[in-house]
Write a protein that holds these residues in place. Structure first.
Motif, short mmCIF file in Angstrom:
data_model
loop_
_atom_site.label_atom_id
_atom_site.label_comp_id
_atom_site.label_asym_id
_atom_site.label_seq_id
_atom_site.Cartn_x
_atom_site.Cartn_y
_atom_site.Cartn_z
N PHE A 193 1.92 4.05 7.83
CA PHE A 193 3.20 3.70 8.43
C PHE A 193 4.33 4.19 7.55
CE2 PHE A 193 2.90 0.25 5.45
CZ PHE A 193 4.18 -0.25 5.26
N THR A 194 5.48 4.38 8.18
CA THR A 194 6.68 4.77 7.46
C THR A 194 7.83 3.91 7.95
OG1 THR A 194 7.29 6.48 9.07
CG2 THR A 194 5.94 7.18 7.19
N CYS A 195 8.83 3.76 7.10
CA CYS A 195 10.04 3.06 7.53
C CYS A 195 11.23 3.66 6.79
CB CYS A 195 9.95 1.56 7.31
SG CYS A 195 9.81 1.03 5.61
N SER A 196 12.39 3.53 7.43
CA SER A 196 13.65 4.01 6.85
C SER A 196 14.62 2.85 6.78
CB SER A 196 14.25 5.11 7.73
OG SER A 196 13.36 6.20 7.83
N LEU A 197 15.39 2.83 5.71
CA LEU A 197 16.39 1.78 5.51
C LEU A 197 17.74 2.41 5.25
CD1 LEU A 197 13.66 0.86 3.49
CD2 LEU A 197 14.81 -1.25 4.08
N GLN A 198 18.75 1.87 5.92
CA GLN A 198 20.13 2.31 5.72
C GLN A 198 20.85 1.27 4.89
OE1 GLN A 198 22.10 5.17 6.81
NE2 GLN A 198 23.28 4.16 5.19
N ASN A 222 0.80 -1.23 0.00
CA ASN A 222 0.00 0.00 0.00
C ASN A 222 0.82 1.27 0.00
OD1 ASN A 222 -2.38 -1.58 0.15
ND2 ASN A 222 -2.12 -1.76 2.35
N GLY A 223 1.86 1.31 -0.82
CA GLY A 223 2.76 2.45 -0.84
C GLY A 223 2.12 3.74 -1.32
N THR A 224 2.48 4.83 -0.68
CA THR A 224 2.06 6.15 -1.13
C THR A 224 3.27 6.99 -1.52
OG1 THR A 224 2.05 6.99 1.14
CG2 THR A 224 -0.04 6.16 0.26
N SER A 225 4.45 6.59 -1.05
CA SER A 225 5.67 7.33 -1.38
C SER A 225 6.90 6.48 -1.08
CB SER A 225 5.73 8.63 -0.57
OG SER A 225 6.89 9.36 -0.88
N ALA A 226 7.91 6.62 -1.91
CA ALA A 226 9.20 5.98 -1.67
C ALA A 226 10.27 6.96 -2.12
CB ALA A 226 9.32 4.67 -2.45
N ASP A 227 11.37 7.00 -1.37
CA ASP A 227 12.44 7.88 -1.82
C ASP A 227 13.80 7.23 -1.59
OD1 ASP A 227 13.79 9.08 0.70
OD2 ASP A 227 11.69 9.51 1.08
N PHE A 228 14.78 7.73 -2.34
CA PHE A 228 16.14 7.22 -2.33
C PHE A 228 17.08 8.41 -2.23
CE2 PHE A 228 19.92 6.81 -4.99
CZ PHE A 228 20.59 5.78 -4.33
N SER A 229 18.16 8.25 -1.46
CA SER A 229 19.16 9.30 -1.35
C SER A 229 20.54 8.65 -1.27
CB SER A 229 18.89 10.14 -0.10
OG SER A 229 19.88 11.14 0.05
N ILE A 230 21.50 9.25 -1.96
CA ILE A 230 22.88 8.76 -1.91
C ILE A 230 23.79 9.95 -1.58
CG2 ILE A 230 23.26 9.03 -4.39
CD1 ILE A 230 24.99 6.42 -4.22
N THR A 231 24.77 9.71 -0.73
CA THR A 231 25.66 10.76 -0.27
C THR A 231 27.11 10.32 -0.42
OG1 THR A 231 24.04 11.43 1.39
CG2 THR A 231 26.28 12.20 1.72
N LYS A 232 27.92 11.21 -0.93
CA LYS A 232 29.36 10.97 -1.05
C LYS A 232 30.04 11.90 -0.04
CE LYS A 232 31.40 8.99 -4.03
NZ LYS A 232 31.93 7.65 -4.14
N ASP A 233 30.69 11.30 0.98
CA ASP A 233 31.41 12.09 1.97
C ASP A 233 32.67 12.69 1.34
OD1 ASP A 233 29.58 11.32 3.91
OD2 ASP A 233 30.85 9.70 4.67
N THR A 234 33.13 13.77 1.95
CA THR A 234 34.39 14.35 1.54
C THR A 234 35.35 14.36 2.73
OG1 THR A 234 33.56 16.57 2.02
CG2 THR A 234 33.38 15.81 -0.26
N SER A 237 27.32 6.56 1.12
CA SER A 237 26.24 5.90 1.86
C SER A 237 24.92 6.19 1.15
CB SER A 237 26.18 6.38 3.31
OG SER A 237 25.92 7.77 3.37
N TRP A 238 23.95 5.31 1.37
CA TRP A 238 22.65 5.48 0.74
C TRP A 238 21.54 5.06 1.68
CZ3 TRP A 238 19.82 0.98 -0.23
CH2 TRP A 238 20.55 -0.23 -0.22
N THR A 239 20.36 5.65 1.46
CA THR A 239 19.18 5.34 2.26
C THR A 239 17.95 5.26 1.36
OG1 THR A 239 18.70 7.67 2.71
CG2 THR A 239 20.05 6.51 4.33
N MET A 240 16.95 4.55 1.84
CA MET A 240 15.63 4.52 1.21
C MET A 240 14.60 4.73 2.30
SD MET A 240 15.84 1.39 -1.54
CE MET A 240 17.00 1.42 -2.89
N ASN A 241 13.51 5.38 1.94
CA ASN A 241 12.40 5.60 2.87
C ASN A 241 11.11 5.21 2.19
OD1 ASN A 241 13.76 7.05 5.20
ND2 ASN A 241 14.42 8.28 3.45
N PHE A 242 10.14 4.81 2.99
CA PHE A 242 8.86 4.33 2.45
C PHE A 242 7.72 4.85 3.31
CE2 PHE A 242 5.38 1.27 2.39
CZ PHE A 242 5.16 1.15 1.03
N GLU A 243 6.62 5.20 2.67
CA GLU A 243 5.38 5.56 3.34
C GLU A 243 4.26 4.74 2.72
OE1 GLU A 243 4.57 9.76 3.13
OE2 GLU A 243 6.65 10.25 3.57
#
Length: 144
Positions: A127-132, A27-39, A59-65
């Motif tokens: 509900f929401t969840c975050s993934l690392q 029953n997803g209403t939103s999903a997002d992805f983010s990637i970060t490059k440290d310096t 590093s990267w993360t995903m989130n879901f609603e």
């Protein structure tokens, strides 16, 4: 054939990959992805008035609603299953894609780091969840 033009967000979902079988998060209403490059600060006395940096870790993360459903077996990975993965500390394989041949497919191992359940008055429970991400993110295209 790959999606052309602007991508309708409704096409893109988050899946749990279990032995090659993709199960959509329910029953997803939103999903997002983010990637970060440290310096890494490499500023030194020879750099003059400017800072210098080196590329560091990624590093990267995903989130879901989604809408909360007690039994997600009809629609996919239920909130109860997501919570169980978080509670056990399971490293799961996740995939974010439209599942359209030729479209982008992001996948990798991840740990669930957050789960929240919202139960407002006279409204649908969500509900929401975050993934690392843990380790390498695979960037590919859907082939089948």
């Amino acid at each position: 054939m790959a999606t052309t033009g602007l991508v309708n967000g409704t096409l893109v979902s988050l899946y749990k990959d279990v032995s090659g079988v993709l199960t959509k998060f329910a029953n997803g209403t939103s999903a997002d992805f983010s990637i970060t490059k440290d310096t890494i600060d490499a500023t030194n006395k020879d750099g003059g008035a400017y800072k210098e940096f080196l590329v560091g870790l990624t590093s990267w993360t995903m989130n879901f609603e989604g809408l909360y459903e007690e039994d997600g077996s009809v629609t996919g990975q239920s909130p109860k299953e997501v919570l169980a993965d978080l509670m056990t500390g399971a490293l799961i394989t996740v995939v974010m894609t439209s599942n359209v041949v030729g479209d982008l497919k992001l996948s990798g191992s991840a740990l669930l780091t957050n789960f929240a359940w919202n139960a407002p008055v006279n409204d649908v429970s969500t509900f929401t969840c975050s993934l690392q991400g843990s380790g390498t993110l695979t960037v590919a295209v859907v082939t089948v």
